[in-house]
Write a protein that holds these residues in place. Sequence first.
Motif, PDB file in Angstrom:
ATOM      1  N   ASP A  99       0.833  -1.199   0.000  1.00 29.17           N
ATOM      2  CA  ASP A  99       0.000   0.000   0.000  1.00 29.17           C
ATOM      3  C   ASP A  99       0.871   1.255   0.000  1.00 29.17           C
ATOM      4  OD1 ASP A  99      -1.645   2.236   1.330  1.00 29.17           O
ATOM      5  OD2 ASP A  99      -3.143   0.700   0.878  1.00 29.17           O
ATOM      6  N   GLN A 100       0.498   2.216  -0.843  1.00 29.93           N
ATOM      7  CA  GLN A 100       1.322   3.414  -1.023  1.00 29.93           C
ATOM      8  C   GLN A 100       1.436   4.237   0.252  1.00 29.93           C
ATOM      9  OE1 GLN A 100       3.052   3.891  -3.841  1.00 29.93           O
ATOM     10  NE2 GLN A 100       4.082   5.562  -2.769  1.00 29.93           N
ATOM     11  N   THR A 101       0.400   4.224   1.083  1.00 28.48           N
ATOM     12  CA  THR A 101       0.476   4.987   2.340  1.00 28.48           C
ATOM     13  C   THR A 101       1.565   4.412   3.254  1.00 28.48           C
ATOM     14  OG1 THR A 101      -1.254   3.587   3.314  1.00 28.48           O
ATOM     15  CG2 THR A 101      -1.944   5.655   2.265  1.00 28.48           C
ATOM     16  N   ASN A 105       4.990   5.373   1.680  1.00 24.93           N
ATOM     17  CA  ASN A 105       5.303   6.783   1.952  1.00 24.93           C
ATOM     18  C   ASN A 105       5.788   6.975   3.379  1.00 24.93           C
ATOM     19  OD1 ASN A 105       4.580   7.476  -0.653  1.00 24.93           O
ATOM     20  ND2 ASN A 105       2.470   8.029  -0.099  1.00 24.93           N
ATOM     21  N   GLN A 106       5.183   6.238   4.303  1.00 25.78           N
ATOM     22  CA  GLN A 106       5.586   6.335   5.700  1.00 25.78           C
ATOM     23  C   GLN A 106       7.000   5.769   5.897  1.00 25.78           C
ATOM     24  OE1 GLN A 106       3.637   7.903   7.919  1.00 25.78           O
ATOM     25  NE2 GLN A 106       5.188   7.679   9.524  1.00 25.78           N
ATOM     26  N   GLU A 155      -0.083   3.739  10.911  1.00 29.32           N
ATOM     27  CA  GLU A 155      -1.169   3.488   9.965  1.00 29.32           C
ATOM     28  C   GLU A 155      -2.436   3.051  10.710  1.00 29.32           C
ATOM     29  OE1 GLU A 155      -3.343   1.017   6.837  1.00 29.32           O
ATOM     30  OE2 GLU A 155      -2.416   0.328   8.685  1.00 29.32           O
ATOM     31  N   THR A 169       5.697   2.103  11.493  1.00 35.05           N
ATOM     32  CA  THR A 169       4.847   2.427  10.334  1.00 35.05           C
ATOM     33  C   THR A 169       3.462   1.811  10.476  1.00 35.05           C
ATOM     34  OG1 THR A 169       6.758   2.584   8.872  1.00 35.05           O
ATOM     35  CG2 THR A 169       4.620   2.181   7.841  1.00 35.05           C
TER      36      THR A 169
END
Length: 366
Positions: A55-57, A60-61, A125, A121
């Motif tokens: 997952d891109q989120t 990014n984290q 999330e 991370t």
Amino acid sequence: MRIIAIFKRIMTELRRDKRTLAIVFVAPLLILTLLFAILQNSSSATARLGVYQVDQTIVNQLKKSDNLHLVTLTERKSAKESLKQYNLSAFVTQKENRLTVTYQNADTSLTGIVKSDLAKTVSTEQMAKLKSALAKTTTLTKSDQKMPKFNSGMKINENYIYGKSNSSLFISIAPVMVGFFVFFFVFLISGISLLHERTTGTLNRLLISPVKRFEIVSAYTLAYGALAMVQTVIIVSYVFFVLGVQNQGSFVLVLAINIILALVALSLGLLVSTFAASEFQMIQFIPLLIVPQIFFSGIFNISGMNQIWQWVAKIMPLYYGGEALTNVIKKGASIGGVGLDLAVLLGFVIILLLLNIVGLKRYRRV
């Protein structure tokens, strides 16, 4: 008065023995300096983390971490293949709410970095999802609608190529220690043996005979090389088959690396013995020539050290021996993957043998 007289004689001898004074006062400072240089930079190491369909989120984290270098993979490969091809510390894939992490675990400090940053991370999330769910719950409560179920967030599955999550310190440093023990004992035995022959006059009798210097050096190399080969087979076999240390690579290649490393130690021991006048002086070289090499052999991560110290590491035989053994035993490298290390070690052997031939010239009387 006799005690004082003996005391004065000993102090006079020590004052004249510059090598002993250097060992007592300089060697500890050198070793402490090496420890300081290595350990103060231990937190600056960077782990390479491969991600595939994550997952891109989360990606990014992870990119926000100063301790991670992310490698985004675009094609599907096995975790082991990806770790080897891209020189990764860990490889992550995602399926719905589950992350599967495969650790190389060749360097436990890098494994720890990845674990820590992944945990942070995932926690971040999950907190973001919780806040979003609470906000929705508040809105739905005001409108008297039915509240949805909240998904608790990501789960992490962990796999290890080398060792386990709770692997002991010995398992972690075993590849390097195998090479070190082979190197140390061959250095010590070969050096003291040649020194003994010199002090008892055997070497002098050989040198006044028609026997050439290169023949003497070759004979000693063959004799102690054979002994080193047997010792290497015993040590490596014991570590793998009795102590149960895991080996990802070729057993024969591990033996070959250790035998070449033993030849380096043999050549170095013979060379040092030409400069020592007694067994005690031979022992004095250990803190100067052997102990510093331990710090650059792969037990500690030196990637964060000052560039000068990294250059120093590259003149140490155990640096190349430890790197080759680690790559084969922990990462399953083939001979092509450690070819440069083997070439450098063979270069050490040739140079040291040539220096031995030149060094014996000082003892030839005719």
